[in-house]
Design a protein around this motif. Structure first.
Motif, PDB file in Angstrom:
ATOM      1  N   ILE A 253       0.828  -1.212   0.000  1.00  0.00           N
ATOM      2  CA  ILE A 253       0.000   0.000   0.000  1.00  0.00           C
ATOM      3  C   ILE A 253       0.858   1.256   0.000  1.00  0.00           C
ATOM      4  CG2 ILE A 253      -1.975  -1.120   1.082  1.00  0.00           C
ATOM      5  CD1 ILE A 253      -1.274   0.373   3.673  1.00  0.00           C
ATOM      6  N   LYS A 254       2.000   1.226   0.699  1.00  0.00           N
ATOM      7  CA  LYS A 254       2.879   2.400   0.697  1.00  0.00           C
ATOM      8  C   LYS A 254       3.474   2.609  -0.699  1.00  0.00           C
ATOM      9  CE  LYS A 254       2.132   3.244   4.995  1.00  0.00           C
ATOM     10  NZ  LYS A 254       3.052   2.842   6.058  1.00  0.00           N
ATOM     11  N   THR A 255       3.800   1.522  -1.382  1.00  0.00           N
ATOM     12  CA  THR A 255       4.291   1.624  -2.759  1.00  0.00           C
ATOM     13  C   THR A 255       3.207   2.189  -3.671  1.00  0.00           C
ATOM     14  OG1 THR A 255       5.738  -0.289  -2.421  1.00  0.00           O
ATOM     15  CG2 THR A 255       5.276   0.342  -4.696  1.00  0.00           C
ATOM     16  N   GLY A 256       1.974   1.721  -3.475  1.00  0.00           N
ATOM     17  CA  GLY A 256       0.865   2.229  -4.271  1.00  0.00           C
ATOM     18  C   GLY A 256       0.627   3.710  -4.051  1.00  0.00           C
ATOM     19  N   GLU A 257       0.692   4.149  -2.786  1.00  0.00           N
ATOM     20  CA  GLU A 257       0.493   5.562  -2.478  1.00  0.00           C
ATOM     21  C   GLU A 257       1.588   6.411  -3.120  1.00  0.00           C
ATOM     22  OE1 GLU A 257       0.451   5.655   1.751  1.00  0.00           O
ATOM     23  OE2 GLU A 257      -1.606   4.901   1.930  1.00  0.00           O
ATOM     24  N   GLY A 258       2.833   5.935  -3.058  1.00  0.00           N
ATOM     25  CA  GLY A 258       3.942   6.676  -3.658  1.00  0.00           C
ATOM     26  C   GLY A 258       3.820   6.746  -5.171  1.00  0.00           C
ATOM     27  N   THR A 259       3.432   5.648  -5.786  1.00  0.00           N
ATOM     28  CA  THR A 259       3.260   5.621  -7.238  1.00  0.00           C
ATOM     29  C   THR A 259       2.142   6.574  -7.677  1.00  0.00           C
ATOM     30  OG1 THR A 259       3.996   3.314  -7.304  1.00  0.00           O
ATOM     31  CG2 THR A 259       2.794   4.134  -9.215  1.00  0.00           C
ATOM     32  N   ALA A 260       1.066   6.609  -6.915  1.00  0.00           N
ATOM     33  CA  ALA A 260      -0.045   7.507  -7.243  1.00  0.00           C
ATOM     34  C   ALA A 260       0.407   8.966  -7.188  1.00  0.00           C
ATOM     35  CB  ALA A 260      -1.206   7.277  -6.283  1.00  0.00           C
ATOM     36  N   ARG A 261       1.229   9.302  -6.183  1.00  0.00           N
ATOM     37  CA  ARG A 261       1.731  10.686  -6.097  1.00  0.00           C
ATOM     38  C   ARG A 261       2.607  11.034  -7.298  1.00  0.00           C
ATOM     39  NH1 ARG A 261       2.081   9.543  -0.456  1.00  0.00           N
ATOM     40  NH2 ARG A 261       4.251   8.873  -0.675  1.00  0.00           N
ATOM     41  N   VAL A 262       3.465  10.089  -7.713  1.00  0.00           N
ATOM     42  CA  VAL A 262       4.324  10.317  -8.879  1.00  0.00           C
ATOM     43  C   VAL A 262       3.482  10.521 -10.128  1.00  0.00           C
ATOM     44  CG1 VAL A 262       6.015   9.239 -10.425  1.00  0.00           C
ATOM     45  CG2 VAL A 262       6.332   9.100  -7.955  1.00  0.00           C
ATOM     46  N   ARG A 264       0.351  11.576 -10.351  1.00  0.00           N
ATOM     47  CA  ARG A 264      -0.348  12.870 -10.325  1.00  0.00           C
ATOM     48  C   ARG A 264       0.594  14.008 -10.677  1.00  0.00           C
ATOM     49  NH1 ARG A 264      -2.870  10.663  -5.651  1.00  0.00           N
ATOM     50  NH2 ARG A 264      -1.408  11.756  -4.291  1.00  0.00           N
ATOM     51  N   THR A 265       1.798  13.969 -10.112  1.00  0.00           N
ATOM     52  CA  THR A 265       2.780  15.020 -10.393  1.00  0.00           C
ATOM     53  C   THR A 265       3.193  15.011 -11.865  1.00  0.00           C
ATOM     54  OG1 THR A 265       3.638  14.891  -8.136  1.00  0.00           O
ATOM     55  CG2 THR A 265       5.053  15.925  -9.792  1.00  0.00           C
ATOM     56  N   ALA A 266       3.454  13.810 -12.418  1.00  0.00           N
ATOM     57  CA  ALA A 266       3.876  13.699 -13.811  1.00  0.00           C
ATOM     58  C   ALA A 266       2.774  14.166 -14.757  1.00  0.00           C
ATOM     59  CB  ALA A 266       4.257  12.248 -14.122  1.00  0.00           C
ATOM     60  N   LEU A 267       1.522  13.827 -14.427  1.00  0.00           N
ATOM     61  CA  LEU A 267       0.405  14.232 -15.273  1.00  0.00           C
ATOM     62  C   LEU A 267       0.238  15.750 -15.252  1.00  0.00           C
ATOM     63  CD1 LEU A 267      -1.822  12.996 -17.043  1.00  0.00           C
ATOM     64  CD2 LEU A 267      -3.300  12.977 -15.038  1.00  0.00           C
ATOM     65  N   ARG A 268       0.349  16.339 -14.062  1.00  0.00           N
ATOM     66  CA  ARG A 268       0.225  17.790 -13.967  1.00  0.00           C
ATOM     67  C   ARG A 268       1.343  18.489 -14.746  1.00  0.00           C
ATOM     68  NH1 ARG A 268       0.014  18.014  -8.940  1.00  0.00           N
ATOM     69  NH2 ARG A 268       2.209  18.475  -8.494  1.00  0.00           N
ATOM     70  N   GLU A 269       2.556  17.989 -14.614  1.00  0.00           N
ATOM     71  CA  GLU A 269       3.689  18.598 -15.335  1.00  0.00           C
ATOM     72  C   GLU A 269       3.523  18.459 -16.842  1.00  0.00           C
ATOM     73  OE1 GLU A 269       7.072  16.622 -13.715  1.00  0.00           O
ATOM     74  OE2 GLU A 269       7.182  17.911 -11.925  1.00  0.00           O
ATOM     75  N   ALA A 270       2.984  17.311 -17.274  1.00  0.00           N
ATOM     76  CA  ALA A 270       2.797  17.094 -18.710  1.00  0.00           C
ATOM     77  C   ALA A 270       1.789  18.080 -19.283  1.00  0.00           C
ATOM     78  CB  ALA A 270       2.324  15.655 -18.951  1.00  0.00           C
ATOM     79  N   PHE A 271       0.717  18.358 -18.559  1.00  0.00           N
ATOM     80  CA  PHE A 271      -0.307  19.271 -19.056  1.00  0.00           C
ATOM     81  C   PHE A 271       0.111  20.736 -18.918  1.00  0.00           C
ATOM     82  CE2 PHE A 271      -3.418  15.695 -18.573  1.00  0.00           C
ATOM     83  CZ  PHE A 271      -3.829  15.681 -19.902  1.00  0.00           C
ATOM     84  N   GLU A 272       1.129  21.006 -18.106  1.00  0.00           N
ATOM     85  CA  GLU A 272       1.612  22.377 -17.959  1.00  0.00           C
ATOM     86  C   GLU A 272       2.851  22.651 -18.804  1.00  0.00           C
ATOM     87  OE1 GLU A 272       2.304  22.740 -13.793  1.00  0.00           O
ATOM     88  OE2 GLU A 272       0.179  23.020 -13.275  1.00  0.00           O
ATOM     89  N   TYR A 273       3.251  21.653 -19.600  1.00  0.00           N
ATOM     90  CA  TYR A 273       4.513  21.743 -20.340  1.00  0.00           C
ATOM     91  C   TYR A 273       4.507  22.857 -21.379  1.00  0.00           C
ATOM     92  CZ  TYR A 273       8.459  20.377 -23.256  1.00  0.00           C
ATOM     93  OH  TYR A 273       9.630  20.370 -23.980  1.00  0.00           O
ATOM     94  N   SER A 274       3.409  23.030 -22.086  1.00  0.00           N
ATOM     95  CA  SER A 274       3.352  24.034 -23.158  1.00  0.00           C
ATOM     96  C   SER A 274       1.937  24.590 -23.258  1.00  0.00           C
ATOM     97  CB  SER A 274       3.754  23.407 -24.498  1.00  0.00           C
ATOM     98  OG  SER A 274       2.788  22.449 -24.908  1.00  0.00           O
ATOM     99  N   PHE A 275       1.808  25.607 -24.116  1.00  0.00           N
ATOM    100  CA  PHE A 275       0.501  26.203 -24.326  1.00  0.00           C
ATOM    101  C   PHE A 275      -0.484  25.183 -24.899  1.00  0.00           C
ATOM    102  CE2 PHE A 275      -2.520  28.374 -27.170  1.00  0.00           C
ATOM    103  CZ  PHE A 275      -3.169  29.180 -26.243  1.00  0.00           C
ATOM    104  N   LEU A 276      -0.031  24.368 -25.848  1.00  0.00           N
ATOM    105  CA  LEU A 276      -0.899  23.366 -26.460  1.00  0.00           C
ATOM    106  C   LEU A 276      -1.318  22.297 -25.451  1.00  0.00           C
ATOM    107  CD1 LEU A 276       0.732  22.850 -29.988  1.00  0.00           C
ATOM    108  CD2 LEU A 276      -1.395  24.049 -29.425  1.00  0.00           C
ATOM    109  N   SER A 277      -0.395  21.927 -24.587  1.00  0.00           N
ATOM    110  CA  SER A 277      -0.746  20.914 -23.588  1.00  0.00           C
ATOM    111  C   SER A 277      -1.759  21.467 -22.591  1.00  0.00           C
ATOM    112  CB  SER A 277       0.503  20.402 -22.859  1.00  0.00           C
ATOM    113  OG  SER A 277       1.157  21.440 -22.160  1.00  0.00           O
ATOM    114  N   LYS A 278      -1.693  22.763 -22.300  1.00  0.00           N
ATOM    115  CA  LYS A 278      -2.684  23.377 -21.420  1.00  0.00           C
ATOM    116  C   LYS A 278      -4.058  23.387 -22.085  1.00  0.00           C
ATOM    117  CE  LYS A 278       0.604  26.312 -18.937  1.00  0.00           C
ATOM    118  NZ  LYS A 278       1.044  27.698 -18.639  1.00  0.00           N
ATOM    119  N   ILE A 279      -4.091  23.652 -23.401  1.00  0.00           N
ATOM    120  CA  ILE A 279      -5.347  23.593 -24.149  1.00  0.00           C
ATOM    121  C   ILE A 279      -5.905  22.170 -24.095  1.00  0.00           C
ATOM    122  CG2 ILE A 279      -6.423  23.783 -26.422  1.00  0.00           C
ATOM    123  CD1 ILE A 279      -5.779  26.460 -25.166  1.00  0.00           C
TER     124      ILE A 279
END
Length: 370
Positions: A253-262, A264-279
């Protein structure tokens, strides 16, 4: 206010849940906000709230949904996250955690909820509520988001005890199937035993012995045993109940919680990467919200202590109001289904079957009503 839980409920017209207001990282304000959310959604809920009255009274008074729904038990001491379970067992009588469990022991509440120290809560639960006859080690069961139609799998143990022999693992399987029947309305749950591979020759000696025991009880206990499963099956759709020892389960469960945080962070960074990704993020907002809700750990907050003479739900220490509300909802749902009594009957039936190879008809009839 004493008596059996069904007597209390009949008098009040509600199911009463006993809540330790002082165990969470964020303090009693979040706990009160969480029970208020539950009260708004369900008029059949009442609460006994444990902690310093001068802190709890104004918090409760601000929540209109809690009017005439809460009894405050003035308790001065608090179990901290740093307290050792052995110390709490010796000196915990004046704490909010002890008081919350005492209300269940005395029949004043149908279940207890606490955000506090897990080790201390388990130690006090065993001290005050005692283990069910025939149970060697209680277990903590959690809901895990999965690809199954019900959206979740159940895994146990996830930290009540780091060790488990073959007989313990059998008891976990029996308790887990009873939990699934009452929380997910699955009449014939599928059970898997967590291992390093699915082949029968793999794993430690106690796992091979547990394999035979769990398979041998499947027909009598009305579950389907699918055999060994691997870590990749925990969020999958091959099983409904995953059985393992507390050490392995807690790491998972601790591994699962850590993976979920990674993620979420990776997804947020991907959508904030550029103007098109924000669109793209704006266009996908509805789908992203739906995914976020499905994977939100707050919705499944609450580990159930199985194997005790009473229902205890452990909420995450860092839970917010939504998480506390989810833990209360779980305790309420189990109380509605008479889960504690059904689990006791199931364990008694298994014990009789193990000793005599034939369960008594009265006990079997009780478990058939699950």
């Amino acid at each position: 206010m004493t008596g059996k839980p069904d007597q209390i409920q009949a008098k009040a017209g509600r199911i009463t849940i006993s809540v330790d207001a002082m165990g969470g990282d964020a303090g009693p304000a979040v706990v009160v906000a969480g029970i208020a959310m539950s009260a708004q959604k369900n008029p059949d809920l009442g609460f006994i709230l444990h902690g310093p009255a001068e802190q709890l009274t104004p918090l409760v008074a601000r929540k209109r949904a809690l009017k005439d729904r809460v009894e405050i038990r003035d308790v001065r001491e608090v179990v901290t996250m740093e307290d050792k379970p052995s110390q709490v067992m010796r000196n915990g009588k004046g704490t909010s955690m002890w008081s919350a469990l005492e209300a269940v022991k005395n029949g004043e509440a149908a279940g207890a909820v606490s955000c506090g120290n897990t080790g201390a809560l388990m130690a006090l639960s065993m001290l005050r509520l005692r283990k069910l006859p025939g149970i060697n080690r209680p277990a903590i069961a959690i809901l895990w988001p999965s690809l199954n139609p019900q959206g979740f799998n159940v895994m146990l143990d996830v930290g009540a005890d780091v060790k488990a022999d073959a007989e313990d693992l059998l008891q976990y399987a029996l308790m887990g199937t009873s939990y699934v029947r009452n929380s997910m309305d699955l009449s014939r749950p599928r059970v898997g035993l967590l291992n390093v591979g699915t082949e029968e020759h793999k794993g430690r000696a106690e796992l091979k012995e547990a394999y035979a025991l769990i398979a041998g009880h499947a027909a009598q206990a009305s579950y389907e045993f699918v055999g060994f499963v691997e870590g990749s099956d925990i969020p999958g759709n091959a099983v409904d109940v995953i059985v393992t020892d507390g050490f392995t389960g807690n790491v998972a469960i601790k591994t699962g919680e850590g993976t979920a945080r990674v993620m979420r962070t990776a997804l947020r960074e991907a959508f904030e990467y550029s103007f098109l990704s924000k669109i793209a993020a704006l266009l996908a907002m509805t789908s992203l919200k739906r995914l976020s809700k499905r994977m939100d750990p707050r919705r499944v907050n609450g580990g159930v202590f199985l194997g005790l003479n009473g229902t205890v739900v452990k909420s995450h220490g860092g839970a917010d109001a939504t998480g506390v509300s989810a833990a209360v909802k779980l305790a309420f749902r189990l109380a509605q289904h008479g889960f504690a009594e059904k689990l006791a009957a199931r364990v008694a039936s298994a014990g009789a079957h193990t000793q005599d190879d034939t369960a008594p008809r009265a006990v079997r009839a009780a478990t058939d009503k699950e």
